[in-house]
Design a protein around this motif. Structure first.
Motif, PDB file in Angstrom:
ATOM      1  N   LYS A 118       0.840  -1.196   0.000  1.00 36.79           N
ATOM      2  CA  LYS A 118       0.000   0.000   0.000  1.00 36.79           C
ATOM      3  C   LYS A 118       0.878   1.250   0.000  1.00 36.79           C
ATOM      4  O   LYS A 118       0.409   2.333   0.328  1.00 36.79           O
ATOM      5  CB  LYS A 118      -0.910  -0.007   1.228  1.00 36.79           C
ATOM      6  CG  LYS A 118      -1.827  -1.234   1.326  1.00 36.79           C
ATOM      7  CD  LYS A 118      -2.609  -1.254   2.645  1.00 36.79           C
ATOM      8  CE  LYS A 118      -3.185  -2.629   2.918  1.00 36.79           C
ATOM      9  NZ  LYS A 118      -4.629  -2.727   2.654  1.00 36.79           N
ATOM     10  N   SER A 156      -2.971   1.954  -8.776  1.00 36.74           N
ATOM     11  CA  SER A 156      -2.624   0.727  -8.048  1.00 36.74           C
ATOM     12  C   SER A 156      -2.022  -0.334  -8.943  1.00 36.74           C
ATOM     13  O   SER A 156      -1.122  -1.057  -8.532  1.00 36.74           O
ATOM     14  CB  SER A 156      -3.848   0.157  -7.327  1.00 36.74           C
ATOM     15  OG  SER A 156      -4.781  -0.377  -8.251  1.00 36.74           O
TER      16      SER A 156
ATOM     17  N   ASP B 214     -12.142   0.994   0.161  1.00 34.83           N
ATOM     18  CA  ASP B 214     -10.838   0.553  -0.316  1.00 34.83           C
ATOM     19  C   ASP B 214     -10.817   0.540  -1.843  1.00 34.83           C
ATOM     20  O   ASP B 214     -11.866   0.494  -2.497  1.00 34.83           O
ATOM     21  CB  ASP B 214     -10.499  -0.833   0.250  1.00 34.83           C
ATOM     22  CG  ASP B 214      -9.008  -0.988   0.506  1.00 34.83           C
ATOM     23  OD1 ASP B 214      -8.202  -0.261  -0.098  1.00 34.83           O
ATOM     24  OD2 ASP B 214      -8.645  -1.864   1.335  1.00 34.83           O
ATOM     25  N   TRP B 215      -9.601   0.609  -2.391  1.00 36.86           N
ATOM     26  CA  TRP B 215      -9.409   0.649  -3.846  1.00 36.86           C
ATOM     27  C   TRP B 215      -9.030  -0.740  -4.326  1.00 36.86           C
ATOM     28  O   TRP B 215      -7.965  -1.239  -3.992  1.00 36.86           O
ATOM     29  CB  TRP B 215      -8.310   1.633  -4.206  1.00 36.86           C
ATOM     30  CG  TRP B 215      -8.106   1.750  -5.684  1.00 36.86           C
ATOM     31  CD1 TRP B 215      -7.230   1.032  -6.444  1.00 36.86           C
ATOM     32  CD2 TRP B 215      -8.802   2.624  -6.581  1.00 36.86           C
ATOM     33  NE1 TRP B 215      -7.342   1.404  -7.766  1.00 36.86           N
ATOM     34  CE2 TRP B 215      -8.292   2.380  -7.880  1.00 36.86           C
ATOM     35  CE3 TRP B 215      -9.798   3.591  -6.414  1.00 36.86           C
ATOM     36  CZ2 TRP B 215      -8.761   3.076  -8.999  1.00 36.86           C
ATOM     37  CZ3 TRP B 215     -10.251   4.277  -7.532  1.00 36.86           C
ATOM     38  CH2 TRP B 215      -9.744   4.016  -8.797  1.00 36.86           C
ATOM     39  N   GLY B 233      -8.012  -3.861  -0.450  1.00 43.85           N
ATOM     40  CA  GLY B 233      -7.363  -3.134  -1.538  1.00 43.85           C
ATOM     41  C   GLY B 233      -6.053  -2.471  -1.169  1.00 43.85           C
ATOM     42  O   GLY B 233      -5.308  -2.945  -0.317  1.00 43.85           O
ATOM     43  N   ILE B 235      -5.405   0.713  -0.036  1.00 45.07           N
ATOM     44  CA  ILE B 235      -5.383   1.911   0.811  1.00 45.07           C
ATOM     45  C   ILE B 235      -5.090   1.543   2.258  1.00 45.07           C
ATOM     46  O   ILE B 235      -5.711   0.646   2.823  1.00 45.07           O
ATOM     47  CB  ILE B 235      -6.732   2.669   0.721  1.00 45.07           C
ATOM     48  CG1 ILE B 235      -7.053   3.001  -0.741  1.00 45.07           C
ATOM     49  CG2 ILE B 235      -6.674   3.930   1.577  1.00 45.07           C
ATOM     50  CD1 ILE B 235      -8.394   3.681  -0.948  1.00 45.07           C
TER      51      ILE B 235
END
Lengths: 283, 283
Positions: A118, A156, B214-215, B233, B235
């Motif tokens: 992250k 991402s 969340d991503w 994800g 984040i």
């Protein structure tokens, strides 16, 4: 080969990125460019390798077409030493290929977050580490590296460099003839800081390529192949051309689309349409 | 109603946004919150109107649940006078509903580009025009307006305010008790300017709500319903909670997910999972 058939004045700055019409083979692309009076092409490594790097260089040279960019190097964000070494080796090969093709610009897509990470900041820093090694190698081969900020929706999984500001903050650690940026309307059109950053890039001599694609919605699943045909979307192409020219950029203007709907069409027809849209909206 | 069954200390700042578990009716949502010890909910206008605004207010009040936000007003970017008047009237109704529900915060999603327009700057300016009319009306009703910057991938079709910087540049034209911002991790996590802008928002007293999602990738077609469950994800939720708390924010933390996969599941189970994820990743 047939001579140019008019429109060359308006197309004098135009370059067609190979991905836009990926349904065309390299010889078909060359024929289409000669017929339409398109003076330059941006190439991608995979189809060039398939056709042969030397053979591609000869094909383009014989046709008198400029190679405006090679896409793409990058993917520098891995953490493991073996993966990092492999990425560096692959980028040296990409620089060699750019030199063989006679283009002075290799576009870099930096890479996303490693699996499970992250840490955007750390990933961005590893890009600088890679550029420290690759910048001098590129210079020795007469190639400039162009960091391309991708739209934040790719942060991402593809490219942790999301804005021109971030790209320039990385680039400015290196000489401009080693590292600059790619200005692509698709990725930056939403960013009200981008015009000032284009001015900054121009003042530093770091606008190494200028690419166009339009923003259309709805975005497709995976958001990769929805780059809109010029004029179909929300971006004022002349406004952005104005920014890069006010910043001193006089180089080629590439149209680079990835679009499943466009790829399903006849490639020659799409090439002609794209040239016409360039003239209508950006020339 | 059953009493809380533990975990209330860790959930003391937690609020569940109704959209996260939209498969639950309002009474089911209330029951679930009481059972799990969730102290607050963020509501959406459409399901509240369907149940009845007064009835919803009574249901929540009787259960002792806080209404942390109402989503959403906004859509201020139209050009035509009739459309603009209708948008203002609808936002006054939204403010009335917020007051009836007993929440002090109405979240605003500003709206995208009008059909055929490429003028982001003009659209952003029309938001300020609307806030000039709505700010005093909100204040009179004890409601604060929270401009929510949405991820830049929504700039054309949903929200021309793409960054906290832009949101605060708009908000600062008004008193903080009239207009502030919504800080939502999903929309800003990629932005290296966001931490400094959170500090700015805190210093001005303008963090009116803090929301988590969340991503996760790949993004679904249309990119609306892919907000990831907390922890799934890219984040770091504690990092962002740290920023808002360092900026002085002590209010509720809402989890607001839109996700087709999550919506296909049992709502009570999803509610429990979301509370557990909040504790694990953000408490």
């Amino acid at each position: 080969m047939s001579p140019s058939t008019g429109g060359t004045a308006d197309l004098s700055r135009f370059s067609i990125n190979q991905m836009t019409v990926k349904q065309l083979s390299l010889p078909e692309l060359v024929d289409g460019c000669l017929e339409l009076g398109i003076p330059g092409v941006g190439l991608w490594r995979a189809p060039v390798q398939e056709y042969g790097v030397e053979a591609t260089a000869k094909l383009l040279r014989d046709a008198g077409l400029a190679v405006t960019t090679l896409c793409r190097g990058g993917f520098f964000t891995a953490i493991g030493p073996a993966e990092r070494a492999e990425a560096l080796a692959d980028n040296r090969r990409a620089i060699d290929e750019a030199a063989t093709l006679g283009t002075d610009t290799l576009v870099l897509v930096s890479g996303g977050l490693p699996a499970g990470s992250k840490d955007l900041r750390g990933a961005r820093e590893r890009i600088a580490d890679a550029l420290t090694e690759l910048g001098p190698y590129a210079e020795k081969n007469g190639v400039r590296l162009a960091i391309e900020p991708l739209h934040p929706m790719y942060a991402s999984d593809r490219c942790v460099v999301s804005t021109l500001t971030q790209a320039l903050d990385l680039a400015e650690r290196f000489p401009a003839h080693q590292v600059g940026v790619a200005v692509d309307t698709y990725h930056i059109w939403w960013d009200d800081n981008a015009p000032a950053q284009i001015a900054r890039a121009g003042a530093e001599g770091r606008i190494h390529t200028f690419q166009l694609a339009d923003w259309t919605t709805p975005l497709p699943e995976g958001v990769l192949n929805g780059r809109g045909q010029i004029g179909d979307g929300s971006i004022d192409m002349r406004e952005w051309r104005g920014y890069v020219e006010a910043a001193g950029y006089t180089g080629p203007i590439e149209v680079e689309l990835f679009n499943d709907t466009l790829w399903a069409r006849d490639g020659r027809e799409l090439l002609a349409e794209t040239a016409a849209r360039f003239v209508e909206h950006a020339a």
